[in-house]
Write a protein that holds these residues in place. Structure first.
Motif, PDB file in Angstrom:
ATOM      1  N   ARG A   8      49.162  27.593  42.515  1.00 13.88           N
ATOM      2  CA  ARG A   8      47.657  28.041  43.466  1.00 13.88           C
ATOM      3  C   ARG A   8      47.564  29.463  44.388  1.00 13.88           C
ATOM      4  O   ARG A   8      45.862  29.941  43.948  1.00 13.88           O
ATOM      5  CB  ARG A   8      47.890  26.744  44.555  1.00 13.88           C
ATOM      6  N   GLY A   9      48.129  29.687  44.340  1.00 15.49           N
ATOM      7  CA  GLY A   9      48.288  31.804  45.257  1.00 15.49           C
ATOM      8  C   GLY A   9      47.643  32.128  44.055  1.00 15.49           C
ATOM      9  O   GLY A   9      46.506  32.979  43.646  1.00 15.49           O
ATOM     10  N   PHE A  10      48.458  32.082  42.690  1.00 15.09           N
ATOM     11  CA  PHE A  10      48.010  32.611  41.337  1.00 15.09           C
ATOM     12  C   PHE A  10      46.512  32.321  40.947  1.00 15.09           C
ATOM     13  O   PHE A  10      45.770  33.160  40.766  1.00 15.09           O
ATOM     14  CB  PHE A  10      48.972  32.371  40.424  1.00 15.09           C
ATOM     15  N   GLN A  11      45.850  31.208  41.152  1.00 15.15           N
ATOM     16  CA  GLN A  11      44.628  30.856  40.774  1.00 15.15           C
ATOM     17  C   GLN A  11      43.764  31.142  41.471  1.00 15.15           C
ATOM     18  O   GLN A  11      42.301  32.439  40.986  1.00 15.15           O
ATOM     19  CB  GLN A  11      44.830  29.418  40.670  1.00 15.15           C
ATOM     20  N   ARG A  12      44.024  31.340  42.965  1.00  8.84           N
ATOM     21  CA  ARG A  12      43.272  32.148  44.187  1.00  8.84           C
ATOM     22  C   ARG A  12      42.566  33.581  43.304  1.00  8.84           C
ATOM     23  O   ARG A  12      42.220  33.497  43.730  1.00  8.84           O
ATOM     24  CB  ARG A  12      43.461  31.501  44.831  1.00  8.84           C
ATOM     25  N   GLY A  13      43.762  34.093  43.281  1.00 11.56           N
ATOM     26  CA  GLY A  13      43.842  35.666  43.404  1.00 11.56           C
ATOM     27  C   GLY A  13      43.669  35.907  41.893  1.00 11.56           C
ATOM     28  O   GLY A  13      42.524  36.691  42.289  1.00 11.56           O
ATOM     29  N   LEU A  14      43.397  35.073  40.695  1.00 13.03           N
ATOM     30  CA  LEU A  14      42.958  35.472  39.799  1.00 13.03           C
ATOM     31  C   LEU A  14      41.235  35.419  39.907  1.00 13.03           C
ATOM     32  O   LEU A  14      40.583  35.846  39.030  1.00 13.03           O
ATOM     33  CB  LEU A  14      43.776  34.499  38.574  1.00 13.03           C
ATOM     34  N   LYS A  15      40.921  34.163  40.509  1.00 14.31           N
ATOM     35  CA  LYS A  15      39.673  34.242  40.687  1.00 14.31           C
ATOM     36  C   LYS A  15      38.872  35.129  41.290  1.00 14.31           C
ATOM     37  O   LYS A  15      37.736  35.597  40.775  1.00 14.31           O
ATOM     38  CB  LYS A  15      39.075  32.319  41.478  1.00 14.31           C
ATOM     39  N   SER A  16      39.920  35.388  42.690  1.00 18.96           N
ATOM     40  CA  SER A  16      39.210  36.221  43.449  1.00 18.96           C
ATOM     41  C   SER A  16      38.848  37.544  42.387  1.00 18.96           C
ATOM     42  O   SER A  16      38.164  39.080  42.611  1.00 18.96           O
ATOM     43  CB  SER A  16      40.613  36.736  44.458  1.00 18.96           C
ATOM     44  N   MET A  17      39.717  37.965  41.608  1.00 18.44           N
ATOM     45  CA  MET A  17      39.774  39.613  40.794  1.00 18.44           C
ATOM     46  C   MET A  17      39.049  39.625  39.749  1.00 18.44           C
ATOM     47  O   MET A  17      37.990  39.898  38.803  1.00 18.44           O
ATOM     48  CB  MET A  17      40.848  39.502  39.659  1.00 18.44           C
TER      49      MET A  17
ATOM     50  N   ALA B 106      35.896  37.584  40.544  1.00 20.76           N
ATOM     51  CA  ALA B 106      34.916  37.692  41.065  1.00 20.76           C
ATOM     52  C   ALA B 106      34.225  39.164  41.061  1.00 20.76           C
ATOM     53  O   ALA B 106      33.418  39.779  41.338  1.00 20.76           O
ATOM     54  CB  ALA B 106      35.039  37.061  42.177  1.00 20.76           C
ATOM     55  N   GLU B 107      35.462  40.241  41.389  1.00 20.16           N
ATOM     56  CA  GLU B 107      35.348  41.642  42.279  1.00 20.16           C
ATOM     57  C   GLU B 107      34.748  42.062  40.653  1.00 20.16           C
ATOM     58  O   GLU B 107      34.428  42.924  40.803  1.00 20.16           O
ATOM     59  CB  GLU B 107      37.211  41.753  42.581  1.00 20.16           C
ATOM     60  N   ASP B 108      35.378  41.685  39.807  1.00 24.70           N
ATOM     61  CA  ASP B 108      35.593  42.671  38.514  1.00 24.70           C
ATOM     62  C   ASP B 108      33.485  42.283  38.166  1.00 24.70           C
ATOM     63  O   ASP B 108      33.330  42.938  37.493  1.00 24.70           O
ATOM     64  CB  ASP B 108      36.191  41.575  36.617  1.00 24.70           C
ATOM     65  N   ALA B 109      33.132  41.410  38.400  1.00 25.80           N
ATOM     66  CA  ALA B 109      31.328  40.581  38.180  1.00 25.80           C
ATOM     67  C   ALA B 109      30.753  41.651  39.054  1.00 25.80           C
ATOM     68  O   ALA B 109      29.849  42.185  38.353  1.00 25.80           O
ATOM     69  CB  ALA B 109      31.410  39.012  38.279  1.00 25.80           C
ATOM     70  N   LEU B 110      31.510  41.749  40.033  1.00 27.95           N
ATOM     71  CA  LEU B 110      30.738  42.678  41.035  1.00 27.95           C
ATOM     72  C   LEU B 110      30.866  43.979  40.731  1.00 27.95           C
ATOM     73  O   LEU B 110      29.228  44.699  40.370  1.00 27.95           O
ATOM     74  CB  LEU B 110      31.002  42.374  42.730  1.00 27.95           C
TER      75      LEU B 110
ATOM     76  N   SER C 222      41.845  39.860  48.872  1.00 24.94           N
ATOM     77  CA  SER C 222      41.632  41.423  48.191  1.00 24.94           C
ATOM     78  C   SER C 222      42.658  41.184  48.054  1.00 24.94           C
ATOM     79  O   SER C 222      43.065  41.762  46.932  1.00 24.94           O
ATOM     80  CB  SER C 222      40.535  42.160  49.074  1.00 24.94           C
ATOM     81  N   GLU C 223      43.733  41.253  48.535  1.00 24.13           N
ATOM     82  CA  GLU C 223      45.008  41.807  48.027  1.00 24.13           C
ATOM     83  C   GLU C 223      45.562  41.001  47.645  1.00 24.13           C
ATOM     84  O   GLU C 223      46.449  41.285  46.132  1.00 24.13           O
ATOM     85  CB  GLU C 223      45.805  41.478  49.485  1.00 24.13           C
ATOM     86  N   ASN C 224      45.553  39.906  47.237  1.00 23.55           N
ATOM     87  CA  ASN C 224      46.289  38.939  46.361  1.00 23.55           C
ATOM     88  C   ASN C 224      45.664  39.321  45.067  1.00 23.55           C
ATOM     89  O   ASN C 224      45.700  38.987  43.607  1.00 23.55           O
ATOM     90  CB  ASN C 224      45.823  36.890  46.638  1.00 23.55           C
ATOM     91  N   ALA C 225      44.265  39.336  44.567  1.00 20.95           N
ATOM     92  CA  ALA C 225      43.778  39.838  43.621  1.00 20.95           C
ATOM     93  C   ALA C 225      44.064  41.208  43.137  1.00 20.95           C
ATOM     94  O   ALA C 225      44.327  41.462  41.997  1.00 20.95           O
ATOM     95  CB  ALA C 225      41.716  40.131  43.777  1.00 20.95           C
ATOM     96  N   ALA C 226      44.847  42.370  43.951  1.00 14.22           N
ATOM     97  CA  ALA C 226      45.474  43.394  43.508  1.00 14.22           C
ATOM     98  C   ALA C 226      47.201  42.877  43.225  1.00 14.22           C
ATOM     99  O   ALA C 226      46.430  43.190  42.146  1.00 14.22           O
ATOM    100  CB  ALA C 226      45.808  44.234  44.904  1.00 14.22           C
ATOM    101  N   LEU C 227      47.007  41.859  44.032  1.00 11.43           N
ATOM    102  CA  LEU C 227      48.914  41.322  43.137  1.00 11.43           C
ATOM    103  C   LEU C 227      48.444  40.942  41.320  1.00 11.43           C
ATOM    104  O   LEU C 227      49.103  41.608  40.367  1.00 11.43           O
ATOM    105  CB  LEU C 227      48.898  40.456  44.166  1.00 11.43           C
TER     106      LEU C 227
END
Lengths: 272, 204
Positions: A46-55, A57-61, B111-116
């Motif tokens: 779950r945490g990995f998926q959320r982190g990946l989605k945030s990543m 989203a950040e890349d798109a931004l 954001s921190e999670n995304a960095a990881l």
């Protein structure tokens, strides 16, 4: 349910994706509620998926921002001269856009001032006209009062004010139409009979004949219309006695032939 | 069980400590990470503890299954009611619920999670694995199809996913400096447990 089965069948991933059949999902849930290891794997997924989605989203931004910053990057690649030129052009555009409203406001206020002045002048002129009219009205009023005074002095005693000394006679066209009536008790010492001979036919002169109950009591020829195109014959009031009169008017051509224009009956009552 | 029936609050707290994380995972899965998971978490333990106090469950071995069953039922019932309240599908609202608006703290954590995760992806050094992770976790494609596209067996694909998760775990622990399995949802879980304890004390 053991971990070998879980790993072989990829239950962590399939549960996480919601792809397990309901019965298997229920069995797996009963297992992992008591299994810290599986719980941890699920938390990690779950945490990995959320982190990946945030990543992502950040890349798109970042990509969007890069596009927006592309113009500045393009500018940065231009030569110094081009940069100054573009900066000056931008300043010029800003200046023009800024100055246009100012000029417009100035022009509008000038036009407004002119309109105000013109209106003020017209207002003053109207004021002057009004004062002039007031003055003329006052003069006219004074003249009227003076004339009234003179008229009062000129009127003979006993004459009712408002009774005209001129009697305008008109032709009687029907039997039921009453003729004009002259009340001698209300006239002055002199009265005038006036007849409109009509402008249709021009005559060299006119002749009038006055009869009382068929007998001629007055005749006069060589009459000319006055400025009002009216034939006017003046009589002393004592000339008349009570009775029925008729005034006959004839037009005389240059060769002496006479044409009757009309007969004007009237009645005289009262006594002078 | 006997201690709970006897009214021992510490025993009740122990049940929450033991099973809180897994129940939170279960509810997170059934609510797709929506905020109502917190309410359902409290409802689950309130209901279970009430039943335990009344002695309705006598075999401790059946407690995990009992908890899972009640948590699942509450979640299903919650959405059944919600569906009755609103029969039309509002995809925009669902989208918002799946990705709730972030407050500054959660934005920072995200954001921190995304960095990881970014670091995990970078360290993979393998375009294939990177693509697999994106297709599985972002596009949420079918696992068998992803495996077939890359000529992998289901087990091999599971290993790729497992490897990524393990590296993610290592980096997370490295960053937080904690031992054990303290994960991203830990903070939320602690908060829930604290709330639960506070509620129990308030009720007592």
């Amino acid at each position: 349910m053991d971990h070998a089965y879980i790993e072989e069948n990829g239950l962590i991933e399939r549960y996480h994706q919601g792809l397990l059949p309901p019965e298997e999902e229920a069995r797996f849930e009963e297992h992992f509620v008591a299994c810290p290891e599986c719980t941890e794997q699920l938390e990690l997924a779950r945490g990995f998926q959320r982190g990946l989605k945030s990543m992502v989203a950040e890349d798109a931004l970042i990509a969007r921002t890069a596009v927006q910053l592309g113009l500045f990057a393009w500018l940065a690649r231009r030569g110094r001269l081009a940069q100054w030129g573009l900066a000056l052009a931008a300043l010029l555009v800003v200046f023009v856009l800024g100055i246009l409203p100012v000029l417009w406001v100035r022009e509008e206020s000038k036009s407004l001032r002119q309109t105000t002045t013109s209106l003020r002048e017209r207002w003053q002129s109207r004021d002057r006209d009004a004062a002039d009219l007031q003055k003329r009205l006052a003069e006219s009023e004074a003249n009227r009062r003076e004339l009234e005074a003179k008229l009062a002095q000129a009127k003979p005693a006993g004459v009712s004010p408002g009774l005209l000394p001129v009697v305008l006679l008109t032709a009687v066209r029907g039997a039921g139409e009453p003729p004009a009536t002259i009340d001698l008790s209300r006239t002055g010492p002199v009265l005038a009979l006036a007849v409109d001979p009509g402008a249709g036919a021009r005559f060299a002169s006119y002749r009038v004949t006055l009869t009382r109950t068929g007998a001629t009591v007055f005749r006069h020829a060589g009459l000319q219309p006055n400025a009002l195109e009216t034939l006017m014959i003046t009589f002393p009031a004592t000339f008349f006695a009570s009775g029925e009169y008729r005034l006959r008017v004839e037009g005389i051509q240059a060769d002496g032939t006479a044409s009757e224009i009309g007969g004007y009956p009237f009645r005289v009552v009262g006594k002078r | 069980m006997a201690r709970i029936q006897a009214g021992d609050r510490r025993a009740e707290e122990r049940v929450v400590e033991l099973y809180g994380r897994s129940v939170a995972v279960l509810l997170d899965r059934h609510t797709n990470g929506r905020p109502e998971a917190q309410d359902l978490f409290q409802d689950t333990f309130r209901l279970v503890l009430e039943k335990l106090r009344r002695g309705e469950l006598r075999e401790p071995a059946k407690l995990p299954g009992f908890l899972a069953q009640i948590a699942r039922s509450l979640a299903i019932e919650h959405y059944r009611k919600a569906t009755r309240r609103k029969t039309d599908t509002d995809s925009e609202a669902i989208g918002e619920a799946v990705a709730p608006s972030a407050n500054p703290l959660s934005a920072l954590l995200e954001s921190e999670n995304a960095a990881l995760v970014r670091r995990v992806i970078r360290e993979l050094g393998n375009e294939r694995d990177r693509e697999i992770l994106l297709r599985f976790y972002i596009a949420e494609e079918d696992k068998d199809r992803i495996a077939a596209d890359h000529g992998l067996t289901s087990l091999q694909l599971n290993r790729v996913l497992h490897r990524a998760r393990q590296r993610y775990k290592e980096l997370f622990l490295e960053r937080t400096g904690k031992q054990g399995a303290a994960l991203a949802g830990g903070a939320i879980l602690l908060l829930l447990i604290t709330l639960w304890k506070w509620m129990l004390r308030g009720a007592g």
